[in-house]
Design an enzyme around this catalytic site. Structure first.
Site, PDB file in Angstrom:
ATOM      1  N   GLU A 147      -1.073   3.340  -1.961  1.00  0.00           N
ATOM      2  CA  GLU A 147      -1.683   2.033  -1.709  1.00  0.00           C
ATOM      3  C   GLU A 147      -2.131   1.475  -3.053  1.00  0.00           C
ATOM      4  O   GLU A 147      -2.847   2.122  -3.789  1.00  0.00           O
ATOM      5  CB  GLU A 147      -2.876   2.190  -0.746  1.00  0.00           C
ATOM      6  CG  GLU A 147      -3.725   0.940  -0.590  1.00  0.00           C
ATOM      7  CD  GLU A 147      -2.925  -0.290  -0.154  1.00  0.00           C
ATOM      8  OE1 GLU A 147      -2.214  -0.205   0.863  1.00  0.00           O
ATOM      9  OE2 GLU A 147      -2.990  -1.329  -0.838  1.00  0.00           O
ATOM     10  N   ASP A 192       0.812   1.745  -7.640  1.00  0.00           N
ATOM     11  CA  ASP A 192       1.959   0.947  -7.226  1.00  0.00           C
ATOM     12  C   ASP A 192       3.061   1.900  -6.744  1.00  0.00           C
ATOM     13  O   ASP A 192       3.369   2.892  -7.405  1.00  0.00           O
ATOM     14  CB  ASP A 192       2.448   0.137  -8.433  1.00  0.00           C
ATOM     15  CG  ASP A 192       3.531  -0.868  -8.057  1.00  0.00           C
ATOM     16  OD1 ASP A 192       3.226  -2.069  -8.068  1.00  0.00           O
ATOM     17  OD2 ASP A 192       4.673  -0.453  -7.769  1.00  0.00           O
ATOM     18  N   ALA A 193       3.628   1.600  -5.584  1.00  0.00           N
ATOM     19  CA  ALA A 193       4.596   2.520  -4.969  1.00  0.00           C
ATOM     20  C   ALA A 193       5.773   2.803  -5.891  1.00  0.00           C
ATOM     21  O   ALA A 193       6.281   3.925  -5.965  1.00  0.00           O
ATOM     22  CB  ALA A 193       5.086   1.956  -3.643  1.00  0.00           C
ATOM     23  N   ASP A 206       6.280   0.405   3.920  1.00  0.00           N
ATOM     24  CA  ASP A 206       5.548  -0.608   4.676  1.00  0.00           C
ATOM     25  C   ASP A 206       4.565  -1.311   3.742  1.00  0.00           C
ATOM     26  O   ASP A 206       3.421  -1.549   4.081  1.00  0.00           O
ATOM     27  CB  ASP A 206       4.810   0.066   5.850  1.00  0.00           C
ATOM     28  CG  ASP A 206       4.107  -0.944   6.739  1.00  0.00           C
ATOM     29  OD1 ASP A 206       4.532  -2.107   6.755  1.00  0.00           O
ATOM     30  OD2 ASP A 206       3.129  -0.573   7.407  1.00  0.00           O
TER      31      ASP A 206
END
Lengths: 297, 216
Positions: free
Chosen positions: A119, A146-147, A167
């Site tokens: 997240e 950051d993903a 998601d």
């Protein structure tokens, strides 16, 4: 009287007179964020997390206060269709926390699984913990990152996951670097041989075609999952061959009892999964060099 | 008096004065176009979180501020069109690493710096400092080339700020609204390089024209 000059004023008056109707939606908390402030509202027995209250219904996640187990959003329920492709996940990666619904349900279903959640916004993590009952444990950790950065590093470490949920898309702004071919290749590199990627994507905008061809370019054929009345489309992709429809049916019967308490009828899912391409296959693939997602939405 | 003015001013002719305003506009346009693309260049390695934009904006501001300082210093000694032209050529050349070296530079930094805040900051410094600094030098130098008399200097500076900042505004809009939709990042970067080289050509052409006019 010139209407053009007066119309903005009229709009304001209309808004003011409409305000009492929406005042029932009570804001119970506002968390300051580096991005957008996170609001928690209560309305009609539901508690919701919102990023922007002024632009109408932009709920990120909601829980039913009377029956917290019941999943409120269709797309959240739909995302568990990934279990039909891999019914025994052991290492789970969820990009995008929201209220923490997906990882918490996964924890209840699979007490032994290792869960990593990504997240980017600490404020969302705080709100999820305080207002949505989100809880980590020894084998369940949320990373404020950051993903893209986490997934790139996980790939360098050689980490593997057998269940990956993407998601990380809040309705208003789309992180364009999480839609590209290069990103999906990095995701695919983390997948075990029997692993599945579950991606929550847009069903209605121009982006539908762009995302479809990009997933197709990286994963080949995938299961497309749409339901009437939901603006979301779930992509279910694997590293290898997709399981047959017969397998999906059998697994849906096996999973039915476990998922029913969350208000999911997983028996309805298999006939809705399709590999048929209902998009324009000549659409340009999204890459790190070309990803105007926010202009396409 | 005539003699003294000739020493102070470098660009007399209408054509060369217009050319300087035009390149100031293009320079402003290109700077913001590159800045906007910068976020997309860094995102695959450092994400698009608020820190990454913070790094890019900070590095651009720092580069421009030093560019203004050094460009102003350079204008004190033998100001002329030749130096001015070389700014654009250097800026264009210094943009090439953004196209060709961004990936290896960012990969190296990604591997050695864990924190994406400092990773993005150092990447932005390495990729953008030099070209943007040179583009910053254009502004004070153009003031020097355009100012004819002391009493008009404020007006000239105001006009230059106006056109270059207007260029920046349009560069921002054009890039974020349209270019990223029509082109790949590197195609827009090539467009910027070509625009900078056109600036050099425009100044070269207009100053030659002006010299001919003066000598005839």
């Amino acid at each position: 009287m010139n209407f053009r000059i007066w119309s903005p004023l009229l709009c304001v008056l209309v808004l003011i007179s409409a305000a009492p109707a929406s005042a029932q939606r009570q804001v119970i908390h506002e968390e300051r964020s580096q991005y957008r402030n996170v609001l928690v509202t209560e309305f009609n027995g539901q508690r919701c997390m919102l990023f922007n209250i002024h632009r109408g219904d932009m709920n990120q996640t909601c829980i039913d206060l009377r029956n917290p187990k019941r999943l409120v959003f269709n797309y959240t329920k739909m995302s568990f269709a990934g279990l039909l492709l891999n019914p025994e996940p052991e290492r789970i990666l969820v990009a995008g926390l929201g209220g923490g619904t997906i990882p918490m349900v996964m924890r209840e279903l699979y007490p032994e699984a290792e869960i990593d959640v990504l997240e980017v916004d600490q404020a969302v993590v705080n709100v999820a913990r305080e207002f949505f009952g989100y809880q980590e444990d020894e084998k369940h950790e949320v990373h404020v990152v950051d993903a893209r950065v986490y997934i790139k590093r996980a790939g360098l470490r050689g980490d593997k996951y057998d269940y990956i949920v993407l998601d990380a898309f809040s309705g208003e702004y789309i992180p364009e670097h999480l839609l590209t071919r290069e990103f999906l290749e990095e995701v695919k590199a983390l997948l075990t041989d029997d692993g599945v990627v579950v991606a929550n994507t847009f069903a209605s905008s121009d982006l539908y075609d762009y995302e479809s061809v990009t997933y197709q370019a990286v994963f080949g054929e995938f299961y497309n999952f749409k339901r009437a009345g939901s603006g979301n489309r779930i992509i279910l992709a694997t590293n290898g061959e997709l399981p047959e429809l017969g397998d999906l049916r059998r697994r849906s019967r096996e999973l039915y009892d476990a998922l029913a308490p969350y208000d999911m009828n997983v028996l309805e899912y298999p006939p809705l999964l399709t590999t048929e391409a209902d998009w324009d296959e000549s659409t340009r693939i999204l890459t790190d060099q070309y990803s105007p997602a926010n202009l396409l939405n | 008096m005539q003699q003294q003015q000739a020493l102070v001013s470098v660009s007399h002719s209408v054509a060369s004065r217009l050319a300087i305003l035009a390149v100031a506009f293009i320079n402003g346009f290109v700077i913001m176009s590159i800045e906007l693309l910068g976020g997309r260049v860094l995102a695959p390695y450092f994400g698009s979180s608020v820190h990454v934009w913070g790094s890019i904006i900070a590095v651009f501001m720092l580069s421009l501020s030093l560019g203004y300082l050094w460009g102003g210093k350079l204008s004190l000694r033998n100001p002329g069109h030749r130096t001015f032209i070389s700014f654009f050529i250097f800026a264009a050349l210094l943009c090439l690493p953004i196209i060709y070296l961004a990936d290896p530079v960012m990969r190296t930094i990604f591997l050695s710096i864990e924190d994406p805040r400092y990773g993005s900051l150092w990447s932005a410094v390495l990729l953008y400092f030099a070209p943007i600094c040179v583009m910053g030098m254009v502004s004070p130098y153009s003031v020097r080339l355009l100012v004819l008399t002391q009493e008009h200097s404020g007006g000239v500076a105001g006009m230059l700020y106006f056109v270059s900042t207007l260029g920046s505004a349009l560069g921002t809009l054009a890039t974020s609204f349209y270019f990223v939709m029509w082109f790949e990042i590197n195609q827009v970067m090539w467009g910027c390089i070509v625009a900078l080289l056109l600036c050099a050509a425009l100044i070269a052409f207009s100053s030659r024209h002006a010299i001919k006019e003066q000598t005839s």
